[in-house]
Design an enzyme around this catalytic site. Sequence first.
Site, PDB file in Angstrom:
ATOM      1  N   ASP A   1     -13.423 -11.239 -31.522  1.00  0.00           N
ATOM      2  CA  ASP A   1     -13.742 -10.212 -32.083  1.00  0.00           C
ATOM      3  C   ASP A   1     -13.907 -10.168 -33.789  1.00  0.00           C
ATOM      4  OD1 ASP A   1     -13.080  -7.302 -31.408  1.00  0.00           O
ATOM      5  OD2 ASP A   1     -11.763  -7.457 -32.858  1.00  0.00           O
TER       6      ASP A   1
ATOM      7  N   GLU B   1     -18.446 -11.265 -31.768  1.00  0.00           N
ATOM      8  CA  GLU B   1     -18.831  -9.963 -32.275  1.00  0.00           C
ATOM      9  C   GLU B   1     -19.058 -10.141 -33.609  1.00  0.00           C
ATOM     10  OE1 GLU B   1     -17.337  -5.527 -32.039  1.00  0.00           O
ATOM     11  OE2 GLU B   1     -15.854  -7.242 -32.526  1.00  0.00           O
TER      12      GLU B   1
END
Length: 528
Positions: free
Chosen positions: A195, A249
């Site tokens: 993330d 990401e």
Amino acid sequence: MKTLPWWQESVCYQIYLPSFCDGNNDGLGDFRGLLSKLDYLADLGVGALWITPFYPSPLVDNGYDISDYCAVDPRFGDMGDFRRLIAGCHARGLRVIIDLVVNHVSSEHPWFKDAWNNPASRYRDYFIFADQPNNWQSFFSGSAWTAEPDTGQYYYHKFAPQQVDLNWANPQVEREIRKVIDFWIAQGVDGFRFDVINFLTTDGILADNPDENGEQQHEHDINQPGIINTLQRLCRYVRQRGDFFLIGEIGSDDLSVLRRYQSPELMDVVFNFNIGSQKTFDVPRLFAALTDTHEQQSGLPTLFFSSHDMPRMISRFGETERDTARAGAVLALQLTVSGVPFIFQGEELGLTDYRPQTVEQIFDIQGRTHYQTALDAGMTPDEALAAAIDRSRDGSRAPLPWNEGAYGGFSGVAPWMPVTAGAQSVNAFTQMQDPASLWNHYCQLITLRNHTAALRSGTYSTPLTLTDACIWFSRETPEEQVWVAVNFGEPVLNPWHSIAAETLCGEDAMWLAKNQFLIKRSRHGKAQ
């Protein structure tokens, strides 16, 4: 013949666990619910599942604030349930990718609880404290600094104050995260989705960020100079342990930024928000994003149009659950151009967005924070609500409707947030019974990709081309060639007519109507 990485062969499916399926009737999706639907996913034809965070968490940010990296939140089950899920997926040929948030931990994590208000803590340097904060702003609005009550210092958080940034300039932080990776590898996972991985604070607190037209430009708090070396070490560590899919990401839609993080030494793929997050449907803009990505990306792109962080594709692109022709054509493009496709749960059913009517019906912290910020800026409650809904990520997070029963068959009790309107007619059971449904359309196209090497690994033998609103191209391997034309506009003559009409199809298939597509495969010169 060169063997492809397993992830290049796969269509990936994102599981937003709280809203997928409730297996114990407490109103929240869980591992038992997911385990009960593995045959559904195998029948759909996907090859890998990406599961959003399931770790213990105070849920300030829907689980992206982790208080224990090496455990399962009891709301979702236990480690036994997780291991049974892994075994069930592997028995069906499904790989499992888990979310890993290493930019920050929850303020309830034992490391921070020990460091909080305690300069003598052994974990103090796991985080970033300062006597005087600089001007960096949180991505959830407001200052990125929060004061401690007694020390006179401030701690740093890029997101909510309860999401405390780790200090990646401290080598011990990296060693701790390696232990976390080892733990989940031992449980049998097949990959990690990191993330906001370009947000890691590797160089400490740098200069103030500049402002442009009253908006802060995040020049020094993300993409810091030391991040590439840090990620190279982390990726090398994982690859030394086996064949794992590494997804990054990257908080940007700028290709010059995205390409920095994708290489054999870094991430296998990065999320291409330049393609996936377009707010409205525009064929030339979509075509430009695809061609620019193909020409500039440092590896295969990711192909997605919905996720837990953005409104659903059908709502953004101006369709309804009863009119999904464009969604079917977008899927045809997504599964045939070069890249790694990601499908967000419910996309195969044609679900539309959940729309709150009051601030009490907003569940996402980003939406709630923007509501209060808008009020503080002088907006009326109605104006603030509109601003909050626009920034909220609730739209795609409503529970998945499995049948036409109460609560869409998601649970036997009222779920944690309401099921999207329309579940009586738009649900998995109804769609699976209808041969002409969007669900069956997904199955057919995924099956086609799974059985067509040129759609998984073929190079472009005819480049991506735009004629009016028709995108067309061909891809090939040494064994086969595939011709694809996807028309999003008025009826057009098949663009291949002038060069390959007899090879591709007869006169009755020469015209492509709006939102129709043509896919033809040839082996050894024989069309199929």
